[in-house]
Design a protein around this motif. Structure first.
Motif, PDB file in Angstrom:
ATOM      1  N   VAL A 189      26.639  99.948  85.188  1.00 37.07           N
ATOM      2  CA  VAL A 189      27.752  99.341  84.451  1.00 37.07           C
ATOM      3  C   VAL A 189      27.978  97.904  84.922  1.00 37.07           C
ATOM      4  O   VAL A 189      28.280  97.025  84.110  1.00 37.07           O
ATOM      5  N   SER A 190      27.810  97.663  86.214  1.00 34.33           N
ATOM      6  CA  SER A 190      27.973  96.308  86.742  1.00 34.33           C
ATOM      7  C   SER A 190      26.910  95.363  86.189  1.00 34.33           C
ATOM      8  O   SER A 190      27.207  94.199  85.895  1.00 34.33           O
ATOM      9  N   ASP A 191      25.689  95.852  86.022  1.00 33.57           N
ATOM     10  CA  ASP A 191      24.641  95.020  85.422  1.00 33.57           C
ATOM     11  C   ASP A 191      24.953  94.685  83.969  1.00 33.57           C
ATOM     12  O   ASP A 191      24.647  93.603  83.487  1.00 33.57           O
ATOM     13  N   ARG A 192      25.585  95.610  83.294  1.00 38.44           N
ATOM     14  CA  ARG A 192      25.876  95.405  81.869  1.00 38.44           C
ATOM     15  C   ARG A 192      27.081  94.491  81.645  1.00 38.44           C
ATOM     16  O   ARG A 192      27.063  93.617  80.782  1.00 38.44           O
ATOM     17  N   TYR A 193      28.165  94.720  82.377  1.00 35.46           N
ATOM     18  CA  TYR A 193      29.415  93.988  82.125  1.00 35.46           C
ATOM     19  C   TYR A 193      29.708  92.884  83.135  1.00 35.46           C
ATOM     20  O   TYR A 193      30.649  92.124  82.955  1.00 35.46           O
ATOM     21  N   GLY A 194      28.991  92.824  84.231  1.00 30.60           N
ATOM     22  CA  GLY A 194      29.223  91.784  85.232  1.00 30.60           C
ATOM     23  C   GLY A 194      29.978  92.312  86.444  1.00 30.60           C
ATOM     24  O   GLY A 194      30.569  93.389  86.420  1.00 30.60           O
ATOM     25  N   ARG A 195      29.962  91.512  87.496  1.00 28.35           N
ATOM     26  CA  ARG A 195      30.594  91.940  88.744  1.00 28.35           C
ATOM     27  C   ARG A 195      32.104  91.792  88.735  1.00 28.35           C
ATOM     28  O   ARG A 195      32.815  92.612  89.310  1.00 28.35           O
ATOM     29  N   ARG A 196      32.592  90.738  88.124  1.00 29.42           N
ATOM     30  CA  ARG A 196      34.033  90.487  88.166  1.00 29.42           C
ATOM     31  C   ARG A 196      34.855  91.634  87.558  1.00 29.42           C
ATOM     32  O   ARG A 196      35.806  92.107  88.187  1.00 29.42           O
ATOM     33  N   PRO A 197      34.530  92.126  86.358  1.00 27.91           N
ATOM     34  CA  PRO A 197      35.307  93.253  85.829  1.00 27.91           C
ATOM     35  C   PRO A 197      35.221  94.504  86.705  1.00 27.91           C
ATOM     36  O   PRO A 197      36.204  95.234  86.858  1.00 27.91           O
ATOM     37  N   MET A 198      34.062  94.716  87.318  1.00 26.26           N
ATOM     38  CA  MET A 198      33.921  95.891  88.175  1.00 26.26           C
ATOM     39  C   MET A 198      34.728  95.733  89.461  1.00 26.26           C
ATOM     40  O   MET A 198      35.300  96.710  89.955  1.00 26.26           O
ATOM     41  N   LEU A 199      34.785  94.521  90.006  1.00 24.45           N
ATOM     42  CA  LEU A 199      35.603  94.303  91.199  1.00 24.45           C
ATOM     43  C   LEU A 199      37.090  94.467  90.896  1.00 24.45           C
ATOM     44  O   LEU A 199      37.841  95.026  91.700  1.00 24.45           O
ATOM     45  N   ILE A 200      37.508  93.995  89.730  1.00 30.19           N
ATOM     46  CA  ILE A 200      38.905  94.177  89.330  1.00 30.19           C
ATOM     47  C   ILE A 200      39.216  95.659  89.146  1.00 30.19           C
ATOM     48  O   ILE A 200      40.268  96.153  89.571  1.00 30.19           O
ATOM     49  N   LEU A 201      38.276  96.396  88.548  1.00 32.02           N
ATOM     50  CA  LEU A 201      38.444  97.841  88.381  1.00 32.02           C
ATOM     51  C   LEU A 201      38.518  98.544  89.735  1.00 32.02           C
ATOM     52  O   LEU A 201      39.341  99.441  89.935  1.00 32.02           O
ATOM     53  N   ALA A 202      37.687  98.112  90.672  1.00 33.59           N
ATOM     54  CA  ALA A 202      37.718  98.706  92.010  1.00 33.59           C
ATOM     55  C   ALA A 202      39.045  98.421  92.712  1.00 33.59           C
ATOM     56  O   ALA A 202      39.611  99.302  93.359  1.00 33.59           O
ATOM     57  N   LEU A 203      39.545  97.208  92.592  1.00 35.00           N
ATOM     58  CA  LEU A 203      40.839  96.881  93.212  1.00 35.00           C
ATOM     59  C   LEU A 203      41.970  97.698  92.610  1.00 35.00           C
ATOM     60  O   LEU A 203      42.882  98.131  93.313  1.00 35.00           O
ATOM     61  N   CYS A 204      41.901  97.915  91.298  1.00 32.73           N
ATOM     62  CA  CYS A 204      42.891  98.784  90.654  1.00 32.73           C
ATOM     63  C   CYS A 204      42.772 100.214  91.184  1.00 32.73           C
ATOM     64  O   CYS A 204      43.778 100.883  91.438  1.00 32.73           O
ATOM     65  N   GLY A 205      41.535 100.681  91.366  1.00 23.55           N
ATOM     66  CA  GLY A 205      41.321 102.016  91.927  1.00 23.55           C
ATOM     67  C   GLY A 205      41.857 102.140  93.333  1.00 23.55           C
ATOM     68  O   GLY A 205      42.486 103.139  93.690  1.00 23.55           O
ATOM     69  N   TYR A 206      41.636 101.114  94.153  1.00 30.33           N
ATOM     70  CA  TYR A 206      42.172 101.124  95.517  1.00 30.33           C
ATOM     71  C   TYR A 206      43.697 101.134  95.513  1.00 30.33           C
ATOM     72  O   TYR A 206      44.333 101.803  96.324  1.00 30.33           O
ATOM     73  N   SER A 207      44.297 100.387  94.586  1.00 29.02           N
ATOM     74  CA  SER A 207      45.761 100.344  94.493  1.00 29.02           C
ATOM     75  C   SER A 207      46.329 101.693  94.087  1.00 29.02           C
ATOM     76  O   SER A 207      47.316 102.161  94.659  1.00 29.02           O
ATOM     77  N   VAL A 208      45.703 102.318  93.089  1.00 28.61           N
ATOM     78  CA  VAL A 208      46.160 103.645  92.650  1.00 28.61           C
ATOM     79  C   VAL A 208      45.995 104.655  93.789  1.00 28.61           C
ATOM     80  O   VAL A 208      46.858 105.510  94.010  1.00 28.61           O
ATOM     81  N   THR A 209      44.906 104.541  94.531  1.00 24.76           N
ATOM     82  CA  THR A 209      44.684 105.437  95.670  1.00 24.76           C
ATOM     83  C   THR A 209      45.774 105.263  96.720  1.00 24.76           C
ATOM     84  O   THR A 209      46.306 106.246  97.243  1.00 24.76           O
ATOM     85  N   ALA A 210      46.113 104.030  97.017  1.00 17.09           N
ATOM     86  CA  ALA A 210      47.168 103.777  98.012  1.00 17.09           C
ATOM     87  C   ALA A 210      48.493 104.372  97.563  1.00 17.09           C
ATOM     88  O   ALA A 210      49.197 105.003  98.357  1.00 17.09           O
ATOM     89  N   VAL A 211      48.826 104.210  96.286  1.00 16.73           N
ATOM     90  CA  VAL A 211      50.069 104.776  95.759  1.00 16.73           C
ATOM     91  C   VAL A 211      50.039 106.298  95.844  1.00 16.73           C
ATOM     92  O   VAL A 211      51.013 106.935  96.254  1.00 16.73           O
ATOM     93  N   CYS A 212      48.893 106.904  95.475  1.00 14.90           N
ATOM     94  CA  CYS A 212      48.772 108.370  95.557  1.00 14.90           C
ATOM     95  C   CYS A 212      48.932 108.857  96.991  1.00 14.90           C
ATOM     96  O   CYS A 212      49.620 109.848  97.237  1.00 14.90           O
ATOM     97  N   PHE A 213      48.312 108.158  97.943  1.00 16.15           N
ATOM     98  CA  PHE A 213      48.414 108.572  99.341  1.00 16.15           C
ATOM     99  C   PHE A 213      49.832 108.402  99.880  1.00 16.15           C
ATOM    100  O   PHE A 213      50.332 109.252 100.605  1.00 16.15           O
ATOM    101  N   ILE A 214      50.492 107.311  99.525  1.00 15.25           N
ATOM    102  CA  ILE A 214      51.864 107.080 100.013  1.00 15.25           C
ATOM    103  C   ILE A 214      52.823 108.110  99.429  1.00 15.25           C
ATOM    104  O   ILE A 214      53.628 108.703 100.153  1.00 15.25           O
ATOM    105  N   ILE A 215      52.744 108.335  98.125  1.00 11.85           N
ATOM    106  CA  ILE A 215      53.631 109.333  97.506  1.00 11.85           C
ATOM    107  C   ILE A 215      53.279 110.732  97.994  1.00 11.85           C
ATOM    108  O   ILE A 215      54.159 111.557  98.249  1.00 11.85           O
TER     109      ILE A 215
END
Length: 98
Positions: A49-75
């Motif tokens: 997917v990174s080869d198809r759409y580029g690195r920047r969208p995938m990095l933004i998606l990963a940061l969103c995933g990390y943020s959601v994970t942090a919220v899930c762990f805190i709650i």
């Protein structure tokens, strides 16, 4: 080998603190296993997917995933909900190959 300090065990005074994984620790072992399994499963998918759409969208998606994970762990920590730890572990595992 895990130190069972949650049961009022002091490792310096009692050698029975060290022992095999008890029943209460098995869900946490499963969470770590799910995290590593999702990392393994999403590794090749994320690369394609990174080869198809580029690195920047995938990095933004990963940061969103990390943020959601942090919220899930805190709650999950505040409410003592294992389900949120499972969800957070799965999301973190899917986000970590990026």
């Amino acid at each position: 080998l895990i130190v069972n300090v949650g049961n009022g065990c002091v490792p310096e005074e009692d050698t029975a603190c060290f022992g095999p994984t008890s029943e209460s620790q098995k869900p946490y072992t499963l969470i770590i296993t799910l995290l590593r399994l999702m990392t393994f499963l999403f590794g090749t998918f994320v690369g394609t997917v990174s080869d198809r759409y580029g690195r920047r969208p995938m990095l933004i998606l990963a940061l969103c995933g990390y943020s959601v994970t942090a919220v899930c762990f805190i709650i999950g920590w505040a409410t003592q909900s294992l389900a949120l730890f499972f969800v957070g572990g799965i999301i973190l595992g899917a986000s970590s190959p990026i």
